[in-house]
Write a protein that holds these residues in place. Structure first.
Motif, PDB file in Angstrom:
ATOM      1  N   ASN A 163       0.815  -1.201   0.000  1.00  0.00           N
ATOM      2  CA  ASN A 163       0.000   0.000   0.000  1.00  0.00           C
ATOM      3  C   ASN A 163       0.848   1.250   0.000  1.00  0.00           C
ATOM      4  O   ASN A 163       1.698   1.448   0.878  1.00  0.00           O
ATOM      5  CB  ASN A 163      -0.946   0.003   1.211  1.00  0.00           C
ATOM      6  N   TYR A 164       0.620   2.075  -0.997  1.00  0.00           N
ATOM      7  CA  TYR A 164       1.224   3.413  -1.004  1.00  0.00           C
ATOM      8  C   TYR A 164       0.221   4.343  -1.678  1.00  0.00           C
ATOM      9  O   TYR A 164       0.154   4.437  -2.899  1.00  0.00           O
ATOM     10  CB  TYR A 164       2.562   3.416  -1.741  1.00  0.00           C
ATOM     11  N   GLY A 165      -0.618   4.948  -0.867  1.00  0.00           N
ATOM     12  CA  GLY A 165      -1.721   5.743  -1.400  1.00  0.00           C
ATOM     13  C   GLY A 165      -2.841   4.854  -1.905  1.00  0.00           C
ATOM     14  O   GLY A 165      -4.009   5.186  -1.837  1.00  0.00           O
ATOM     15  N   GLN A 166      -2.484   3.716  -2.412  1.00  0.00           N
ATOM     16  CA  GLN A 166      -3.406   2.710  -2.939  1.00  0.00           C
ATOM     17  C   GLN A 166      -2.642   1.384  -2.871  1.00  0.00           C
ATOM     18  O   GLN A 166      -1.433   1.389  -2.671  1.00  0.00           O
ATOM     19  CB  GLN A 166      -3.712   3.023  -4.405  1.00  0.00           C
ATOM     20  N   ASP A 167      -3.368   0.281  -3.054  1.00  0.00           N
ATOM     21  CA  ASP A 167      -2.650  -0.993  -3.159  1.00  0.00           C
ATOM     22  C   ASP A 167      -2.101  -1.127  -4.572  1.00  0.00           C
ATOM     23  O   ASP A 167      -2.776  -0.799  -5.540  1.00  0.00           O
ATOM     24  CB  ASP A 167      -3.607  -2.162  -2.874  1.00  0.00           C
ATOM     25  N   PHE A 168      -0.877  -1.593  -4.688  1.00  0.00           N
ATOM     26  CA  PHE A 168      -0.338  -1.891  -6.026  1.00  0.00           C
ATOM     27  C   PHE A 168       0.386  -3.238  -5.977  1.00  0.00           C
ATOM     28  O   PHE A 168       0.699  -3.753  -4.896  1.00  0.00           O
ATOM     29  CB  PHE A 168       0.588  -0.769  -6.516  1.00  0.00           C
ATOM     30  N   ALA A 169       0.634  -3.786  -7.161  1.00  0.00           N
ATOM     31  CA  ALA A 169       1.244  -5.116  -7.257  1.00  0.00           C
ATOM     32  C   ALA A 169       2.742  -5.024  -6.976  1.00  0.00           C
ATOM     33  O   ALA A 169       3.491  -4.471  -7.767  1.00  0.00           O
ATOM     34  CB  ALA A 169       1.012  -5.703  -8.645  1.00  0.00           C
ATOM     35  N   ALA A 170       3.160  -5.567  -5.843  1.00  0.00           N
ATOM     36  CA  ALA A 170       4.587  -5.558  -5.498  1.00  0.00           C
ATOM     37  C   ALA A 170       5.277  -6.798  -6.051  1.00  0.00           C
ATOM     38  O   ALA A 170       6.449  -6.764  -6.397  1.00  0.00           O
ATOM     39  CB  ALA A 170       4.756  -5.500  -3.984  1.00  0.00           C
ATOM     40  N   ILE A 171       4.503  -7.900  -6.114  1.00  0.00           N
ATOM     41  CA  ILE A 171       5.032  -9.134  -6.723  1.00  0.00           C
ATOM     42  C   ILE A 171       3.982  -9.680  -7.675  1.00  0.00           C
ATOM     43  O   ILE A 171       2.793  -9.746  -7.325  1.00  0.00           O
ATOM     44  CB  ILE A 171       5.344 -10.220  -5.662  1.00  0.00           C
ATOM     45  N   VAL A 172       4.404 -10.024  -8.880  1.00  0.00           N
ATOM     46  CA  VAL A 172       3.501 -10.718  -9.795  1.00  0.00           C
ATOM     47  C   VAL A 172       4.072 -12.109 -10.082  1.00  0.00           C
ATOM     48  O   VAL A 172       5.284 -12.333 -10.000  1.00  0.00           O
ATOM     49  CB  VAL A 172       3.279  -9.951 -11.118  1.00  0.00           C
ATOM     50  N   TRP A 173       3.167 -13.001 -10.399  1.00  0.00           N
ATOM     51  CA  TRP A 173       3.563 -14.397 -10.562  1.00  0.00           C
ATOM     52  C   TRP A 173       2.577 -15.091 -11.493  1.00  0.00           C
ATOM     53  O   TRP A 173       1.367 -15.043 -11.265  1.00  0.00           O
ATOM     54  CB  TRP A 173       3.553 -15.077  -9.179  1.00  0.00           C
ATOM     55  N   LYS A 174       3.102 -15.669 -12.546  1.00  0.00           N
ATOM     56  CA  LYS A 174       2.269 -16.470 -13.432  1.00  0.00           C
ATOM     57  C   LYS A 174       3.110 -17.647 -13.894  1.00  0.00           C
ATOM     58  O   LYS A 174       4.139 -17.448 -14.556  1.00  0.00           O
ATOM     59  CB  LYS A 174       1.815 -15.639 -14.629  1.00  0.00           C
ATOM     60  N   GLU A 175       2.714 -18.823 -13.524  1.00  0.00           N
ATOM     61  CA  GLU A 175       3.481 -20.041 -13.821  1.00  0.00           C
ATOM     62  C   GLU A 175       4.936 -19.868 -13.365  1.00  0.00           C
ATOM     63  O   GLU A 175       5.178 -19.736 -12.179  1.00  0.00           O
ATOM     64  CB  GLU A 175       3.364 -20.382 -15.330  1.00  0.00           C
ATOM     65  N   LYS A 176       5.868 -19.784 -14.315  1.00  0.00           N
ATOM     66  CA  LYS A 176       7.277 -19.647 -13.906  1.00  0.00           C
ATOM     67  C   LYS A 176       7.799 -18.220 -14.091  1.00  0.00           C
ATOM     68  O   LYS A 176       8.996 -17.978 -14.059  1.00  0.00           O
ATOM     69  CB  LYS A 176       8.154 -20.632 -14.700  1.00  0.00           C
ATOM     70  N   ILE A 177       6.865 -17.296 -14.307  1.00  0.00           N
ATOM     71  CA  ILE A 177       7.257 -15.896 -14.518  1.00  0.00           C
ATOM     72  C   ILE A 177       7.019 -15.118 -13.227  1.00  0.00           C
ATOM     73  O   ILE A 177       5.919 -15.153 -12.667  1.00  0.00           O
ATOM     74  CB  ILE A 177       6.419 -15.259 -15.651  1.00  0.00           C
ATOM     75  N   PHE A 178       8.057 -14.425 -12.777  1.00  0.00           N
ATOM     76  CA  PHE A 178       7.951 -13.661 -11.534  1.00  0.00           C
ATOM     77  C   PHE A 178       8.433 -12.235 -11.754  1.00  0.00           C
ATOM     78  O   PHE A 178       9.354 -11.992 -12.546  1.00  0.00           O
ATOM     79  CB  PHE A 178       8.818 -14.297 -10.434  1.00  0.00           C
ATOM     80  N   GLY A 179       7.828 -11.315 -11.052  1.00  0.00           N
ATOM     81  CA  GLY A 179       8.300  -9.934 -11.111  1.00  0.00           C
ATOM     82  C   GLY A 179       8.216  -9.304  -9.731  1.00  0.00           C
ATOM     83  O   GLY A 179       7.265  -9.549  -8.975  1.00  0.00           O
TER      84      GLY A 179
END
Lengths: 202, 287
Positions: A163-179
């Motif tokens: 959360n920083y002013g709003q919630d945002f995606a800090a970690i994304v994950w799809k199958e073997k893809i991570f960010g």
């Protein structure tokens, strides 16, 4: 072997060392054949979105990255490297992202109460069972240093919110893809834990 | 929740820590990597390394040092001091620093801020502002600053008595100094802060020359004036002597971080003690 993609955009040493102390063998490279021969790849990055895409193009790295992902091999994008996974960015004037994940990268709207960049230690709200978050407690602090954040079209890829002013995606994950939007290589022991989880992925 | 940051600052000369760090049990208190490791263990939120090396040739040592630090500690750090151009900034960032702090060159060539922010992102660019109170009957003077050539006077010269610095009313103005506090610029600190934010700086490292070294607390008026003028993060620096000073600056201003040197280096207080105190005052910290 983990390929650390060195395309001239920022800090490679810290990421490399963090992976090594987490038990990985690493290869810093900008060569397609190296990425092909490695079983995992990390895309770090600090700087401007357009410049990053131009460098990836110039060094013929986009196709090797897409191929790596198509082959189902683990891939981790950090900070700008995470943002590059998406379709486009508000920061970009010309270039498109890699389009590996659907969505846009947006800019925080600064106000008196919300300073931009979002800079410092903030907490993770964990969603789902992302393998990189094994043994990472809820509300763990990680280090952020950014003005832009990804807004995935498919909210299902969000593995942790901050959360920083709003919630945002800090970690994304799809199958073997991570960010990761934050810097695991700068987040002391908890960041190293996530790196170790990436290293130990099958 | 985003927490307030506590940042120890280390002065570096020719690749070594200067201004005596006195850690018990530390074999080589001059080794920046060893000192950084201690602060890493104490969970300092960031570190600032200020290079005061004079000669150009020795700047290479700095890059090697940044690489060593980045290989040994996994926490964010900023490097500043004598940063001259885009190539310097790129080299420091590529060697593993999160952020680069610019000061004198940013005043001389403000486009350095905009150009580096464009290339490396605002979040990588810190502008350090050394500010000193101007007495009310005196407007900021045009800089005719003479280099003293003596680095030991950094932030030390021309300091007026503190009581006069503190007696000012609403007409307070602060002037920006460069060259390690030796050269007045004639720039108003609040105007300059607004300008650097507009040019794309991601953070301001604000040092009160009037309070630096006093251990009497941060300069609340200056910090308040600057934080109210910009919407980028501000690190307050100068004057920290005890944990109460950190809680004062965080409760009375919207500073995002507090920087200090000697109270940590001489183990008067640990970073953890400061953070525990802040938490007892319900100021958000990472512990």
């Amino acid at each position: 072997m983990i390929a650390i993609i060195d395309y001239g955009m920022g800090n490679i040493h810290s990421v490399n060392k963090a992976l090594q102390v987490s038990g990985a063998k690493t290869l810093i490279t900008n060569k397609a054949e190296d990425i092909k021969s490695c079983d995992k790849a990390v895309l770090p990055g600090v700087g401007a979105f357009d410049d990053a895409v131009l460098e990836l193009k110039k060094q013929n790295l986009i196709e090797p990255i897409l191929e790596h992902v198509r082959n189902g091999k683990p891939f981790l994008g950090i900070c700008l490297g995470m943002q590059l996974l998406f379709d486009e960015s508000a920061e970009a004037k010309k270039e498109k992202g890699l389009g590996i994940l659907k969505g846009k990268v947006k800019k925080f709207k600064h106000s008196h109460d919300l300073k931009v960049p979002h800079m410092g230690w903030n907490q993770l709200k964990i969603i789902g069972a992302c393998p990189l978050l094994r043994d990472v407690p809820e509300n763990s602090f990680v280090y952020f240093c950014h003005s832009y954040y990804p807004d995935p079209l498919d909210k299902g890829v969000i593995a942790a919110l901050t959360n920083y002013g709003q919630d945002f995606a800090a970690i994304v994950w799809k199958e073997k893809i991570f960010g990761m939007q934050f810097h695991p290589e700068k987040s002391q022991s908890i960041g190293l834990k996530m790196m170790e989880n990436f290293v130990n992925l099958c | 929740m985003l927490t307030k940051r506590i940042i120890p600052c280390l002065d570096i000369k020719d690749g070594r820590v200067v201004k005596g760090v006195k850690f018990l049990g530390l074999k080589d208190a001059g080794d920046p990597v060893e000192v950084a490791k201690i602060y890493d263990k104490e969970e300092a939120d960031e570190l600032v390394f200020l290079d005061i090396t004079a000669s150009f040739e020795k700047r290479k040592t700095l890059i090697e040092l940044v690489e060593q630090i980045a290989k040994n500690i996994f926490m964010p750090f900023t490097v500043g001091g004598g940063v001259g151009d885009i190539a310097d900034i790129r080299n420091i960032l590529n060697a593993g620093a999160e952020k680069v702090s610019v000061n004198t060159q940013a005043v001389k060539f403000p486009q350095l801020i905009s150009e580096s922010a464009r290339r490396f992102g605002s979040q990588s660019i810190v502008v350090a502002i050394d500010a000193k109170l101007v007495t009310s009957h005196q407007s900021p003077v045009t800089g005719n600053g003479q280099e003293t050539g003596d680095p030991s006077t950094r932030l030390g010269v021309n300091r007026r008595p503190l009581d006069s610095a503190r007696g000012k009313q609403e007409t307070d103005k602060w002037e920006v100094y460069i060259n390690g506090g030796r050269t007045p610029t004639g720039l108003d600190a609040v105007d300059w802060a607004r300008k650097v934010a507009k040019l794309g700086a991601g953070e301001i490292l604000l040092t009160s020359m009037d309070y630096d070294g006093t251990k009497d607390g941060f300069d609340i008026k200056l910090t308040k004036a600057i934080t109210e003028a910009v919407s980028i993060p501000v690190i307050a620096s100068g004057g920290a002597g005890k944990p109460e000073h950190f809680s004062e600056v965080f409760s009375k201003t919207s500073a995002d971080a507090g920087l200090a040197a000697s109270i940590f280096h001489y183990q008067e207080y640990s970073v953890r003690q400061v953070k525990e105190y802040l938490r007892s005052k319900e100021i958000p910290v990472r512990l």
